[in-house]
Design a protein around this motif. Structure first.
Motif, PDB file in Angstrom:
ATOM      1  N   GLU A  23      -3.874  -0.873  -8.982  1.00 36.18           N
ATOM      2  CA  GLU A  23      -2.517  -0.342  -9.034  1.00 36.18           C
ATOM      3  C   GLU A  23      -2.445   0.952  -9.833  1.00 36.18           C
ATOM      4  O   GLU A  23      -1.595   1.805  -9.577  1.00 36.18           O
ATOM      5  CB  GLU A  23      -1.586  -1.387  -9.648  1.00 36.18           C
ATOM      6  N   SER A 174      -4.020  -3.902  -0.031  1.00 40.51           N
ATOM      7  CA  SER A 174      -3.626  -4.324  -1.373  1.00 40.51           C
ATOM      8  C   SER A 174      -3.214  -5.790  -1.375  1.00 40.51           C
ATOM      9  O   SER A 174      -3.585  -6.548  -2.279  1.00 40.51           O
ATOM     10  CB  SER A 174      -2.479  -3.452  -1.882  1.00 40.51           C
ATOM     11  N   GLY A 178      -5.233  -8.538  -3.309  1.00 38.11           N
ATOM     12  CA  GLY A 178      -4.489  -9.276  -4.314  1.00 38.11           C
ATOM     13  C   GLY A 178      -4.582 -10.776  -4.115  1.00 38.11           C
ATOM     14  O   GLY A 178      -4.746 -11.535  -5.074  1.00 38.11           O
TER      15      GLY A 178
END
Length: 382
Positions: A23, A174, A178
């Motif tokens: 991030e 992402s 994640g």
């Protein structure tokens, strides 16, 4: 966002895809985007949509916007802001738009936005957004420089349209990364309760991961250690044996490898090497690419049994659980009674109650089922 915008500048796209994994890379990407598009600020956010309104659930800003976040939020990111007032039945979709296009026909709303943007020292907002599931929308929100209220030009809209697929792919990556990281974190946390030492290694014995019990084993033995990220035995001949066993398993020549290390003082370490998956076809002949799992065991270490676990698992009283733990750990009735300061006869009465509750007839049977229970602790706590 004048002509000659280089949306595929390496700084932008490399940071964008790096942001899928970290991030922290969003901000450098947004900084590069501000420079490439000649805008005042760039923000990415996830907005939760509801029937009559919406709100941010995640936001990352460029460096300038981060420095002025409180000011921007106080004027633009409020529930009464026109951007958060959705018409009934609104269903968000893929969209490239602007404040002017969305609110220009409603003088009250556009005037309100202009007033807010003036206080925030920003120009008109431009954005590219798309749904990401769960009534959530991902948005790249850009603001022109203060006082600049020009709408999107056709060229600028084309620029955002070319950038949009990259944004979507980065967000998908992402989310996938994640989810995998969350799963890995969960497994790592769960493995801390597993008492067997477990290592995940490359075929060259480079350590990729180890659980808490493996850390404890490595700290307790001098027979093996982690050196420069790899497992190394104290004796070169043992290292050679270990490498040979790992090679055989990694290449499929052996289903399982077993190595016993014995120190000069008689201390023993057992290692069991197994592939983490099917090695058939996993690597060309003679290569070492298959990842391995290695179980570590110190057979000479005292085995302990959690008293609270024993009480809960076998419906024992605290006193009965303490006795059971001691007996399973190798103590005799007499030794336990002496250590606790009670009569041997009292300890025998407690043992008879434990045998009855566990459905066993002999002390040996009791020890056997306790050793197979979830109360067993292979390693003594530090």
């Amino acid at each position: 966002m004048e002509g000659g915008v280089h949306l595929y500048d390496d700084r932008v796209l490399l940071d964008l895809y790096a942001a899928a994994e970290s991030e922290a890379r969003w901000t450098p990407m947004l900084d590069a985007l501000c420079s490439a598009l000649s805008v005042r600020s760039a923000v990415v956010q996830v907005v939760q949509e509801a029937a009559q309104a919406s709100w941010e659930t995640w936001t990352v800003r460029d460096t300038l916007s981060t420095a002025h976040a409180a000011r921007h939020d106080s004027y633009l990111n409020q529930p009464d802001s026109p951007r958060y007032q959705l018409p009934p039945g609104y269903v968000p979709g893929i969209e490239i738009s602007s404040d002017q296009r969305s609110f220009g026909s409603q003088s009250r709303l556009i005037d309100d936005l202009r007033r807010r943007m003036a206080h925030a020292d920003l120009g008109i907002g431009l954005w590219a957004s798309f749904p990401i599931g769960g009534d959530r929308t991902f948005t790249l929100l850009l603001h022109r420089h203060p006082g600049d209220m020009r709408d999107l030009s056709e060229a600028e809209e084309g620029d955002l349209a070319r950038l949009l697929p990259h944004l979507q792919q980065a967000v998908r990556l992402s989310a996938r990364i994640g989810a995998l990281q969350a799963r890995a974190d969960t497994l790592a946390a769960a493995s801390s309760h597993v008492q067997a030492g477990l290592l995940l290694c490359g075929a060259d014995l480079s350590i990729d991961w180890r659980n808490a019990a493996a850390v404890q084993v490595l700290a307790q033995t001098s027979l093996i250690a982690q050196v420069a990220g790899k497992l190394r035995c104290a004796r070169p001949c043992d290292s050679e044996r270990l490498r040979g066993a790992a090679h055989a398993v990694a290449t499929g020549a052996a289903r399982v490898g077993r190595v016993v290390l014995v120190g000069d003082d008689g201390a023993t370490l057992h290692l069991r090497i197994a592939p983490t998956g099917d090695t058939v076809g996993a690597s060309p002949a003679g290569t070492e690419t298959a990842p391995l799992s290695i179980l570590l065991s110190l057979p000479d270490s005292p085995t302990q049994f959690d008293v609270e676990d024993l009480a809960a698992l076998f419906d024992l009283s605290p006193a009965e659980a303490r006795l059971t733990s001691a007996l399973a750990g190798g103590a005799s009735i007499t030794e336990y009674a002496l250590a606790r300061g009670i009569a041997t006869g009292t300890a025998r009465v407690q043992l008879n109650r434990v045998l009855s509750k566990t459905g066993t007839q002999r002390q040996a049977d009791l020890v056997r089922i306790v050793h197979g229970s979830a109360a067993r602790r292979s390693l003594a706590p530090r």
